[in-house]
Structures are given as C-alpha cells and as structure tokens.
Write a protein that holds these residues in place. Structure first.
Motif, short mmCIF file in Angstrom:
data_model
loop_
_atom_site.label_atom_id
_atom_site.label_comp_id
_atom_site.label_asym_id
_atom_site.label_seq_id
_atom_site.Cartn_x
_atom_site.Cartn_y
_atom_site.Cartn_z
N UNK A 12 0.28 -1.44 -0.40
CA UNK A 12 -0.20 -0.32 0.14
C UNK A 12 0.71 1.25 -0.02
N UNK A 13 2.07 1.04 0.67
CA UNK A 13 2.47 2.10 0.83
C UNK A 13 3.27 2.50 -0.60
N UNK A 14 4.00 1.34 -1.29
CA UNK A 14 4.71 1.71 -2.53
C UNK A 14 3.73 2.14 -3.86
N UNK A 15 2.24 1.41 -3.22
CA UNK A 15 0.99 2.01 -4.75
C UNK A 15 0.91 3.62 -3.75
N UNK A 31 -7.10 12.73 -12.85
CA UNK A 31 -8.70 12.82 -12.08
C UNK A 31 -8.93 11.89 -10.78
N UNK A 32 -7.98 10.86 -10.99
CA UNK A 32 -8.25 10.03 -9.54
C UNK A 32 -7.12 8.96 -9.76
N UNK A 33 -7.00 8.23 -8.76
CA UNK A 33 -6.19 6.97 -8.91
C UNK A 33 -6.50 5.86 -7.71
N UNK A 34 -6.47 4.71 -7.98
CA UNK A 34 -6.59 3.97 -6.58
C UNK A 34 -6.16 2.68 -7.16
N UNK A 35 -6.25 1.60 -6.02
CA UNK A 35 -6.45 -0.24 -6.41
C UNK A 35 -6.96 -0.46 -6.49
N UNK A 36 -7.02 -1.45 -6.99
CA UNK A 36 -8.02 -3.09 -7.42
C UNK A 36 -7.28 -4.11 -6.99
N UNK A 37 -7.61 -5.17 -7.58
CA UNK A 37 -7.25 -6.61 -6.98
C UNK A 37 -7.16 -6.60 -5.53
N UNK A 38 -5.58 -7.59 -5.50
CA UNK A 38 -5.98 -8.02 -3.86
C UNK A 38 -5.95 -7.25 -2.90
N UNK A 39 -5.52 -5.69 -3.05
CA UNK A 39 -5.73 -5.03 -2.10
C UNK A 39 -6.96 -4.65 -2.37
#
Length: 235
Positions: A12-15, A31-39
């Motif tokens: 998460x810190x790397x993301x 506009x936006x950034x986020x994580x998907x998948x396992x996280x």
C-alpha cells in the motif's frame, strides 16, 4: 483489513508513493488514482502485486502504462482516460465476468470528485438495463471459445503432449468459468477466483466436457442454442 492496516502495508505504501509521484509529474491531467485486485479486496500478502489505476481527464494523457518492481513490490500501473473508462463500464462483453470487478471494486488513493463511485454507478446502471437474453447471447459466444479450448486440450492429450495439454486445459477451465459467470450474471475477482467458485479448479477433460454439455443445454432452454444454421452465423 482496516484502512489503518492498509496504510502500514509495504504494498500500500508503494501504491501511495507511485500515485503521489504521478500526480506530482502530471498535476493537471490526473483525475483519480486507486488500487484494484488483491489490495482492494483486503487480500494483501507478501506476494501481492500492486494493481494501480490512474484515471486521466482525457485519453493519452499522464504516464504510460508500465510494470516494474519497486522496492521489492511488483507494480502494474494502468492508465486510462475517464471517457474511455466510462465507455468500457457501460459495455457488456464476453469477458464481463473477469473485468466487472475493475469497475466495482477500487479503493481510492486520490479521488476528490468521487469518480470511482461514478464509474461503479455507470456499470450498475448498465447491468440493470441488460436482460437475460443479452447475457445468454454473450454466454453462447463465450461457450464457443471454451469448447474450442477444450478441443485443443483434448487433441494435445491424444498426442501425449502432456505439458501443452495441461496448459490449454487451464485455459479451457477459465473459459468455461466465464460461460458460467455469464449464465449466472456473476463476476469474479480474477480467473483463479472464477475457476474455483464454479467448481472447476481440479476438473479434468471429462469434467470440463460435462460442464460444457450442461451449459449448452441451458443455453438451448434460454433460446440461445449453440448449434445453428448458416443464416444464424451470418445474421
């Protein structure tokens, strides 16, 4: 996993660091950034890949998509323009069971306008419009692909090309799981999740063939038989 726990995760810190760097380099385009998948599904492990999506105001802006290992963490950086992403979310295809999660499950890192919620709502609205016949038509197309994959795996097994047969059998399992997802209007986190959830994780050639036969019967009952005429093919 709570938000505080996510914050202590190395992945998460790397993301967050990558998202911050992207915003710093392209402040007027992101506009936006986020994580998907396992996280995004609270399944962070030491082997998890960071699936980071960056949404730009227009296609072609921002960084280029890339994959690298950063501080020992694999990062898959996806970049897509907001209009294109919304268009994808409003489109149903034979790959729907494997792509819907991207529209519905994203944990924001930067999303001041609530754009990821807009994306999810657009996809849910499209699902509400779709009838059973539309999903059955998609399932019929997906069934043909699954049947073809199974046929290749069977031929390789007959030729005693065991290694290749095992690889293609895995593809046939995934393709058959996709058909099941379309028939049941169920999406999966990924191909592994799909194969496991429909009970095909350890299925051999015979078991996959039996599932394909059952799916063909279900499609026929739904008015979308897999067998047809030349006119059906060219309609």
């Amino acid at each position: 996993m709570t938000t505080d726990q996510l914050g202590t995760s190395p992945r998460w810190q790397v993301a967050e660091a990558v998202a911050d760097a992207v915003r710093a380099r392209h402040p007027a385009q992101v506009l936006a950034a986020g994580v998907q998948g396992a996280l995004a599904h609270d399944e962070d492990t030491g082997h998890s890949e960071v699936e980071l999506v960056v949404v730009t105001y227009r296609s072609g802006e921002g960084p280029r998509p890339a994959r690298r290992r950063i501080d020992g963490v694999l990062v898959d950086l996806g970049v897509i323009g907001a209009p294109e992403y919304l268009r994808h979310a409003r489109t149903l295809s034979t790959s729907w069971p494997l792509v819907a999660d991207r529209y519905l499950t994203t944990v924001p890192i930067h999303d001041p306008q609530g754009w990821f919620r807009q994306l999810a709502n657009a996809h849910l609205a499209r699902l509400a419009e779709a009838g059973g016949g539309e999903f059955a038509t998609l399932a019929r197309e997906a069934w043909c692909e699954a049947k073809a994959r199974h046929g290749v795996a069977a031929r390789l097994a007959e030729w005693y090309d065991t290694d290749a047969a095992v690889l293609v059998l895995a593809e046939a399992r995934t393709a058959t799981a996709v058909v099941q997802g379309l028939l049941q209007r169920t999406y999966f986190r990924d191909s592994v999740d799909g194969v496991r959830r429909v009970g095909l994780a350890e299925a051999n050639l015979t078991a996959v063939a039996e599932r394909l036969d059952a799916q063909a019967e279900e499609l026929a009952a739904a008015g979308r038989p897999v067998d047809g005429t030349m006119d059906d093919l060219l309609a």
